[in-house]
Enzyme design. Structure first.
Site, PDB file in Angstrom:
ATOM      1  N   ASP A 129       0.825  -1.173  -0.197  1.00  0.00           N
ATOM      2  CA  ASP A 129      -0.039   0.040   0.099  1.00  0.00           C
ATOM      3  C   ASP A 129       0.770   1.212   0.113  1.00  0.00           C
ATOM      4  O   ASP A 129       0.480   2.102   0.646  1.00  0.00           O
ATOM      5  CB  ASP A 129      -0.847  -0.150   1.063  1.00  0.00           C
ATOM      6  N   CYS A 184     -22.590  -7.504  -5.653  1.00  0.00           N
ATOM      7  CA  CYS A 184     -23.387  -6.410  -4.802  1.00  0.00           C
ATOM      8  C   CYS A 184     -24.775  -6.576  -5.117  1.00  0.00           C
ATOM      9  O   CYS A 184     -25.642  -6.363  -4.066  1.00  0.00           O
ATOM     10  CB  CYS A 184     -22.697  -5.085  -5.193  1.00  0.00           C
ATOM     11  N   CYS A 190     -23.909   0.370   1.807  1.00  0.00           N
ATOM     12  CA  CYS A 190     -22.846   1.108   2.017  1.00  0.00           C
ATOM     13  C   CYS A 190     -22.820   2.612   1.796  1.00  0.00           C
ATOM     14  O   CYS A 190     -22.431   3.350   2.336  1.00  0.00           O
ATOM     15  CB  CYS A 190     -21.449   0.451   1.504  1.00  0.00           C
ATOM     16  N   CYS A 210     -14.986  12.342   2.613  1.00  0.00           N
ATOM     17  CA  CYS A 210     -14.661  10.940   3.451  1.00  0.00           C
ATOM     18  C   CYS A 210     -14.387  11.233   4.787  1.00  0.00           C
ATOM     19  O   CYS A 210     -13.243  11.711   5.065  1.00  0.00           O
ATOM     20  CB  CYS A 210     -13.850  10.185   2.498  1.00  0.00           C
TER      21      CYS A 210
END
Length: 371
Positions: A129, A184, A190, A210
Site C-alpha cells: 500500500d 453487490c 454502504c 470522506c
C-alpha cells in the site's frame, strides 16, 4: 518445483488470508477511471497521488520485465475489544488501526517472499500500500474479490475488511485475464450508511467528504459542515465496511494481525498537554502517527463536540490553549457545543487569524457578536 504454487503456499503460511495471481498488464479502463478521479479533484489535498501517476499505467516502471503479480490479502475483521479502564475513552477507531502499523507487520513477510522467489530464480518487488499500484483492480483480476459500491474490495469469504499487498514478479502470467464477478446486486447499504455522502454512483470515494480522509490525511480543521457527519469516528471510518452483508457473513476472521485495546479505545487525554515527542513515543509504530498529535487532538475535539460526554469538557478547555492553531480553532466549535461561551469569547483574541475567525463564527451562531 512450481514457483507459482510455491510462492502462493508460502504466502498463506506467512499469514496472508487470500492469494491470487493477476496479469501485470494494466487495463485501460482502470487507468481511465483513476485519471478521471484525479481530474475531478476527488483526491482532495493528497497531491502525492498525482506525482508519478503515470507509473500506475505501467508496472514495468516499478519492476522491469514484470509479467505477473501475486496479490495478497490480510483480514482486519477483529472482534470487539473491551474498553480499558481509566481516561477519557470516547470515539471509534477504524479496525485496521487497532494493531501496530500494518505496513511494518506485512513488509517482513513480503521480504520473506522475495527471498524465496530469488532462490527460485524469480525477480520480484513487493509493495504494501505504498507504491504506484492500483491494488483493488489487481485484487479483482486475481479473483480475491470485486470492487463494491463502496469502492472497497469485497470478498465473499473475508468481507470488506481487507488490506492488500502485492508482489510484482517476472514470471509469465498463466491463465486468462478476467476479474471476479460483482456480487453487490441491488444492495446499497454502504452508500446509504456513509454519513457525509462521500460514496459516488461510480463506486468511487470523494475524499473531500470522506471521514477517513478528514480524520487521517486532512491537515487543518475539519470543515464545520462535515463535523456532525464525523460523529464518533476518532481515526478513520468503517461505516461502509460494517454494513456490507459480506462482512457480516464472514464475521471476525482476522488471524494474522493481533488487535490492541489501547489502540482500539485510546485515552483522548493522551492527545492533549504533551509534546509531539511524547506522543510519538507513546504511539510508536501505530497508525496514529499519520495524523500526528495535533490531528488526533483535533479529531478528539470533533468527537467530544458530537458526544458531549461530561468528562470531555476539561479537554475542550485544554484544547483552547493548545500550541497548535488547528487544535485551538477546532476547540471553538466544541466549546460552543458545551455552551462554554466565555472560553469561546477568549478565543476571539487568539493571535492566529483562523482561530479568531472560528470563535467569531461560533458566537454568531449564538446570535451575538462581541464589539
Amino acid at each position: 518445483m512450481n514457483p507459482y504454487s510455491t510462492l502462493a503456499d508460502l504466502a498463506l503460511d506467512l499469514g496472508f488470508d487470500a492469494v491470487g495471481w493477476a496479469s501485470a498488464q494494466v487495463p485501460r479502463e482502470a487507468w481511465v477511471r483513476y485519471a478521471d478521479w484525479l481530474s475531478a479533484g476527488r483526491h482532495a489535498d493528497m497531491t502525492y497521488l498525482e506525482r508519478q501517476a503515470w507509473r500506475r499505467t505501467d508496472l514495468g516502471t516499478s519492476l522491469p520485465d514484470v509479467s505477473s503479480v501475486l496479490v495478497l490479502g490480510v483480514s482486519h475483521a477483529f472482534p470487539e475489544l473491551p474498553v480499558p479502564a481509566g481516561g477519557v475513552r470516547v470515539g471509534r477507531v477504524a479496525r485496521y488501526a487497532w494493531t501496530p502499523d500494518y505496513h511494518d507487520q506485512l513488509t517482513p513477510r513480503l521480504e520473506r517472499l522475495e527471498v524465496e522467489a530469488a532462490r527460485l530464480g524469480v525477480r520480484t518487488r513487493g509493495y504494501v500500500d505504498h507504491g504506484p499500484i492500483m491494488e483493488r483492480d489487481l485484487g479483482g483480476r486475481a479473483f480475491l474479490g470485486w470492487q463494491g459500491k463502496s469502492g472497497m474490495l469485497v470478498s465473499t469469504q473475508l468481507g470488506a475488511f481487507l488490506t492488500l499487498a502485492v508482489l510484482l514478479t517476472d514470471l509469465p502470467f498463466e491463465g486468462r485475464d478476467a476479474r471476479h464477478p460483482d456480487r453487490c446486486g441491488r444492495c446499497t447499504r454502504c452508500v446509504t450508511a456513509c454519513p457525509t455522502g462521500a460514496i459516488g454512483p461510480d463506486r468511487m470515494i470523494d475524499a473531500r467528504r470522506c471521514v477517513s480522509y478528514l480524520t487521517i490525511e486532512h491537515r487543518g480543521v475539519v470543515p464545520r459542515a462535515l463535523r456532525a457527519g464525523v460523529g464518533e469516528w476518532l481515526f478513520g471510518c468503517d461505516g461502509c465496511l460494517e454494513v456490507c452483508p459480506w462482512s457480516g457473513k464472514a464475521g471476525a476472521v482476522a488471524r494474522a494481525l493481533v488487535p490492541d485495546a489501547e489502540l482500539a479505545h485510546p485515552d483522548l487525554s493522551a492527545f492533549f498537554g504533551g509534546s509531539e515527542r511524547a506522543f510519538e513515543r507513546r504511539f510508536a509504530g501505530s497508525a496514529f502517527l499519520r495524523a500526528r498529535r495535533k490531528g488526533m487532538a483535533r479529531n478528539a475535539l470533533t468527537v467530544l463536540g458530537n458526544t458531549l460526554v461530561p468528562e470531555g469538557r476539561p479537554l475542550a478547555r485544554q484544547g483552547a490553549a493548545d500550541p497548535a492553531w488547528e487544535v485551538r480553532a477546532s476547540s471553538a466549535w466544541t466549546l460552543a457545543r458545551y455552551a462554554e461561551r466565555r472560553a469561546v469569547e477568549a478565543l476571539t483574541r487568539d493571535p492566529h487569524e483562523a482561530v479568531r475567525a472560528a470563535a467569531q463564527l461560533e458566537l454568531e451562531s449564538w446570535g451575538s457578536v462581541p464589539s
